[in-house]
Design a protein around this motif. Structure first.
Motif, PDB file in Angstrom:
ATOM      1  N   THR A 134     -20.493 -75.260  16.260  1.00 48.32           N
ATOM      2  CA  THR A 134     -19.922 -76.100  16.712  1.00 48.32           C
ATOM      3  C   THR A 134     -19.568 -76.880  17.587  1.00 48.32           C
ATOM      4  OG1 THR A 134     -19.049 -72.816  17.102  1.00 48.32           O
ATOM      5  CG2 THR A 134     -17.995 -74.950  17.865  1.00 48.32           C
ATOM      6  N   VAL A 135     -20.567 -76.812  18.332  1.00 48.01           N
ATOM      7  CA  VAL A 135     -21.103 -78.086  18.701  1.00 48.01           C
ATOM      8  C   VAL A 135     -21.163 -79.303  18.396  1.00 48.01           C
ATOM      9  CG1 VAL A 135     -22.551 -79.654  20.193  1.00 48.01           C
ATOM     10  CG2 VAL A 135     -22.176 -77.593  21.339  1.00 48.01           C
ATOM     11  N   LEU A 136     -22.347 -79.307  17.482  1.00 48.46           N
ATOM     12  CA  LEU A 136     -22.343 -79.933  16.226  1.00 48.46           C
ATOM     13  C   LEU A 136     -21.194 -80.095  15.359  1.00 48.46           C
ATOM     14  CD1 LEU A 136     -25.454 -81.546  14.975  1.00 48.46           C
ATOM     15  CD2 LEU A 136     -25.237 -79.783  13.351  1.00 48.46           C
ATOM     16  N   PHE A 137     -20.394 -79.311  14.607  1.00 49.63           N
ATOM     17  CA  PHE A 137     -19.610 -79.455  14.315  1.00 49.63           C
ATOM     18  C   PHE A 137     -18.747 -80.228  15.058  1.00 49.63           C
ATOM     19  CE2 PHE A 137     -15.132 -78.235  13.237  1.00 49.63           C
ATOM     20  CZ  PHE A 137     -15.404 -78.904  11.232  1.00 49.63           C
ATOM     21  N   LEU A 138     -18.645 -80.506  15.746  1.00 52.79           N
ATOM     22  CA  LEU A 138     -17.455 -80.290  16.935  1.00 52.79           C
ATOM     23  C   LEU A 138     -17.813 -82.340  16.808  1.00 52.79           C
ATOM     24  CD1 LEU A 138     -15.966 -78.398  19.766  1.00 52.79           C
ATOM     25  CD2 LEU A 138     -14.685 -79.405  17.525  1.00 52.79           C
ATOM     26  N   SER A 139     -19.081 -82.417  17.332  1.00 54.94           N
ATOM     27  CA  SER A 139     -19.554 -83.882  17.426  1.00 54.94           C
ATOM     28  C   SER A 139     -19.420 -84.893  15.767  1.00 54.94           C
ATOM     29  CB  SER A 139     -20.906 -84.065  17.862  1.00 54.94           C
ATOM     30  OG  SER A 139     -21.381 -82.868  18.650  1.00 54.94           O
ATOM     31  N   VAL A 140     -19.520 -84.294  14.738  1.00 54.72           N
ATOM     32  CA  VAL A 140     -19.172 -84.863  13.652  1.00 54.72           C
ATOM     33  C   VAL A 140     -17.635 -85.131  13.970  1.00 54.72           C
ATOM     34  CG1 VAL A 140     -19.189 -84.481  11.253  1.00 54.72           C
ATOM     35  CG2 VAL A 140     -20.986 -83.907  12.060  1.00 54.72           C
ATOM     36  N   VAL A 141     -16.722 -84.336  13.863  1.00 53.66           N
ATOM     37  CA  VAL A 141     -15.080 -84.409  14.324  1.00 53.66           C
ATOM     38  C   VAL A 141     -14.733 -85.457  14.890  1.00 53.66           C
ATOM     39  CG1 VAL A 141     -13.130 -83.139  14.415  1.00 53.66           C
ATOM     40  CG2 VAL A 141     -14.766 -82.745  12.982  1.00 53.66           C
ATOM     41  N   PHE A 142     -16.458 -85.419  16.146  1.00 57.35           N
ATOM     42  CA  PHE A 142     -15.449 -86.894  16.875  1.00 57.35           C
ATOM     43  C   PHE A 142     -16.025 -87.950  16.496  1.00 57.35           C
ATOM     44  CE2 PHE A 142     -16.000 -88.173  21.013  1.00 57.35           C
ATOM     45  CZ  PHE A 142     -15.291 -88.229  21.492  1.00 57.35           C
ATOM     46  N   VAL A 143     -17.008 -88.494  15.728  1.00 54.28           N
ATOM     47  CA  VAL A 143     -17.796 -89.674  15.263  1.00 54.28           C
ATOM     48  C   VAL A 143     -16.605 -90.011  13.759  1.00 54.28           C
ATOM     49  CG1 VAL A 143     -19.616 -89.804  14.477  1.00 54.28           C
ATOM     50  CG2 VAL A 143     -19.992 -88.872  15.945  1.00 54.28           C
TER      51      VAL A 143
END
Lengths: 303, 524
Positions: free
Chosen positions: A276-285
């Motif tokens: 989830t953290v990785l996915f949210l980071s992608v979204v954020f980027v």
């Protein structure tokens, strides 16, 4: 190299950094995931077997290589607790968080900018003071508190809206308002000060001198200029929608990704947290990338 | 049984929310809506069931050979009757005939063997196989040392014979646990999402973190549920659940401890309340291997130092009964005439002096971040101070706390224990028998040969009167040795809408299967 390609390339080390940081953080954090899997009463043989199966006894580099390899193949693993694939869990929940965030953002833009413009019309007037006082409270109130107050008012006292649950339409209003509350207040304040600057600038004076109507001066000449910093704030605020969703989703029982990650942390569900953290980071980027591109379009000096 | 709670919001918020509004008129819906789950069930796969929401959900869809009634009596389920050999080792279960799974296939004796084998199979990754470990050969099979479980035999279509390693009189109670549910022979990869059982309800819709919907199993062999459907809503925030109850959207509400008084004060609300003495013990485990805590006088001193009555009354709304031992009053073996340790600071100080700590001592008290637990821990800290014991609070989320406690790194740990099955053995054996030190549940690391032998004897004793006497004895030994601070047996408190008839709060988590419950549409 084009602007877009360069920014995309820069995203790769960022995401790799996130991957490593999350992995290390969870590695050093106390709380054994297997003990969460087996519940209160367990036996050491079963625990040892599960640890071995999940490769939790391997060395740190081996564990990381195994996880990173999966990520590169698009496999985020399976939840330790539920046994479901993490990608499936994210696919189910992210659209709900996005729906809530978009609704909240829409409300924040309309109300925030509207309030900001209205307040800037007569600076230091009674109306301005009232609105700015209200936004001050909006920024200071904790999100869950706002949520509970809204439930109390609109669901229990007025009975206009349902207290919680998931859905479009009426069910969406209270959580979106709650999630957007801080943003409304923030945007209103930024819009107001930015409007005040814009309204005192030369081109607005010229517009007035031309004899344009007040509405035209304010909206076409004042607001348009004032919006540039507002867009910046909006872009920076995306992160707060993602974190704010954790509390909002908990208060309103909204089945999104925020609640998912909180539960995963409480249960030491490592693949779920990492995924989830990785996915949210992608979204954020990606969102930051979009913001940058929007700048480039509006201001050619950005390169 | 493992429970964890999501964020608990301030007392003020709760008070504000419940201060307004009453229930609406009877809803038009034809479904019972339950709001007790604060998080999503793990899975519908019985092999993964380790917590209350999962166990409850599994209990609607699946059945074992036995089951529990709401007041925690063991009843026949898929086994219509059973007998046990005089030595207490060989159990013959006569199976119910004409039972169908939800997919229409017939339940047979072979399913018992395949279900138990699946739970114990290392490939299932359940980690919850211990209720079946008493079966002969189960441990070897679970460890991959045997190809099958030697203690399981199908005698004919209607009889399964289970041989245990040693006599274990309460074995039928363990078979009512979710993990011992009977499942079909072929299990698909999505079984946890699309369960097929023989139970009174079928699961038809599961929106994760939102709700689970069940409909009545029309081909159920026993008494069918009265209502067409049942919805378990998942509401993480207690105040929100209260708002849903006040709006008439849910029928059953768990009342948070901090709100108890609030509900008891108004007559209208009080009429909706239902209390159940659940099989749940609150205690502070005293790690008997750590420094001064190895001395029984120190452990008794700690018991005398704490005013448990005041804490129970002030912080838990009086929801419970002071503990003088570890067996809840609802179970055989509880001695209700035994008096709890009296709150007596002078005595505590005197015991400390006798133990060689006239100047007091310093310990670490671990507690979770749950709002009620942390308030209780602070109160305990205050009382210990009065007796000269400095308790440093170590507050961690439950995963870290559990790990430290199991490793033996904690002096004092504030905990609660929720029974898996209704028997005194479920308290005496996991919490204090030396075989369970650490991960098994005995985080006091209490190792007392005399106590162990009484508990072991009680597990083997087939005569209920003699067994109960052994339970009483073991409990009294534990009480005297004080490997924990005996706090209280907890009462759960629910609000139930006036239109929901014939629902009673269960004593054990999977004891209420909503068969007779119905919504009375004529309620004003």
């Amino acid at each position: 190299m084009t602007f877009l390609a360069r920014r995309l390339l820069l995203a790769i080390p960022t995401l790799a950094g996130v991957l490593i940081a999350v992995f290390l953080l969870l590695y050093v954090a106390p709380g054994d995931p297997v003990q969460q899997m087996v519940g209160e009463r367990a036996d050491s043989v079963t625990i040892a077997r599960l640890r071995a199966e999940l490769k939790l006894d391997e060395s740190l580099p081996v564990q990381f290589a195994s996880y990173a390899g999966g990520v590169l193949r698009g496999d985020l693993g399976r939840s330790y607790i539920t046994g479901r694939p993490i990608t499936q869990d994210i696919r189910e929940r992210f659209p709900k968080t996005a729906q809530l965030a978009l609704a909240a953002m829409t409300i924040a833009i309309v109300l925030g900018i509207g309030i900001g413009v209205l307040a800037a019309l007569k600076p230091a007037g009674a109306f301005d003071k009232l609105l700015m006082g209200a936004t001050y409270l909006g920024i200071s109130f904790p999100v869950f508190w706002v949520g509970l107050l809204l439930i109390l008012l609109f669901a229990l006292t007025l009975k206009w809206l349902p207290p919680s649950g998931y859905g479009g339409g009426l069910v969406l209003i209270l959580p979106a308002l709650t999630l957007g509350s801080r943003s409304i207040a923030y945007l209103a304040r930024v819009t107001r000060s930015s409007m005040l600057d814009a309204m005192s600038s030369d081109h607005v004076r010229t517009a007035r001198a031309k004899g344009l109507s007040n509405a035209s001066v304010v909206l076409r000449h004042g607001l348009r200029t004032a919006l540039i910093p507002v867009v910046t704030v909006l872009g920076l605020d995306v992160g707060s929608y993602l974190t704010g969703s954790i509390l909002t989703e908990t208060v309103f029982g909204w089945p999104g990704l925020g609640r998912y990650v909180v539960n995963a942390i409480a249960r030491r569900d490592l693949p779920a947290i990492q995924g989830t953290v990785l996915f949210l980071s992608v979204v954020f980027v990606l969102v930051n990338l979009l913001t940058d591109m929007a700048y480039k379009r509006s201001d050619p000096r950005v390169s | 049984m493992f429970r964890f709670r999501a964020h608990t919001v301030t007392l003020v918020a709760l008070t504000v929310l419940t201060a307004c509004g009453g229930s609406d008129t009877t809803p038009k819906r034809g479904a019972i809506v339950d709001s007790r789950d604060t998080y999503d069930p793990r899975s519908f796969d019985p092999a993964l069931s380790t917590d209350v929401p999962t166990g409850r959900a599994v209990g609607y869809v699946f059945e074992g050979l036995t089951r529990f009634s709401p007041d925690a009596q063991v009843e026949p389920a898929l086994a219509s009757s059973w007998t046990v050999s005089p030595d207490g080792r060989i159990w013959r279960f006569t199976l119910r005939q004409n039972v169908k799974f939800h997919d229409g296939s017939a339940f047979t004796a072979q399913h018992v063997v395949s279900s138990f084998t699946r739970v114990l199979d290392p490939k299932t990754r359940g980690g919850r196989g211990w209720p079946l470990f008493p079966i002969a050969g189960a441990n070897d099979f679970a460890a991959g040392k045997a190809a099958s479980i030697s203690g399981l035999k199908v005698e004919n279509d209607s009889i399964v014979v289970v041989t245990l390693t040693e006599p274990f009189a309460i074995f039928p109670k363990l078979l009512a646990m979710p993990v011992a549910s009977i499942v079909p022979t072929t299990i698909g990869a999505d079984f946890g999402e699309k369960p097929i059982g023989t139970g009174p309800w079928k699961m038809v819709e599961w929106k994760h973190d939102d709700f689970v919907r069940f409909i009545r199993n029309e081909t159920y062999w026993g008494t069918k549920p009265l209502e067409d459907s049942l919805v378990a809503r998942i509401i993480p925030e207690p105040s929100t659940a209260v708002a849903e109850f006040e709006s008439g959207n849910v029928d059953i509400l768990y009342i948070p401890e901090a709100e108890t008084r609030q509900w008891e004060q108004t007559e209208e609300k009080k009429a909706l309340l239902q209390a159940a003495p659940v099989l749940r013990l609150w205690y502070v485990a005293l790690n008997t291997t750590r420094g001064p805590l190895a001395d029984v006088r120190v452990r008794r001193a700690i018991n005398h130092a704490i005013d448990t009555r005041a804490i129970l009354t002030q912080l838990l709304g009086g929801r419970g009964r002071l503990a003088a031992g570890i067996i809840p009053p609802a179970l055989d073996g509880s001695d209700t005439t035994r008096a709890p340790y009296a709150h007596d600071v002078a005595k505590a100080k005197q015991l400390l002096t006798e133990a060689g700590f006239p100047g007091g001592l310093t310990v670490k008290l671990w507690c979770s971040q749950d709002a009620t637990q942390s308030r209780v821990a602070q109160a305990i800290q205050g009382y210990l101070k009065e007796a000269g014991i400095t308790a440093e609070l170590v507050q961690r989320e439950s995963a870290s706390m559990r790990e430290a406690a199991r490793k033996g790194d904690a002096d004092l740990v504030l905990k609660d224990w929720y029974a898996d099955y209704p028997d005194a053995e479920n308290f005496l054996y996991p919490l204090l028998h030396s075989a369970n030190a650490g991960v098994g549940g005995n985080v006091s690391f209490f190792r007392n040969a005399a106590f162990d032998s009484v508990v072991t004897a009680s597990r083997r004793e087939t005569d209920i009167t003699k067994r109960t006497a052994l339970y009483v004895r073991a409990d009294s030994m534990a009480f005297a040795q004080a490997p924990m601070v005996f706090l209280w047996f907890y009462n759960e408190l629910y609000a139930v809408q006036p239109w929901l008839k014939n629902w009673s709060a269960p004593t054990i988590f999977n004891g209420q299967r909503m068969i007779g419950a119905r919504i009375d549409h004529s309620t004003p």
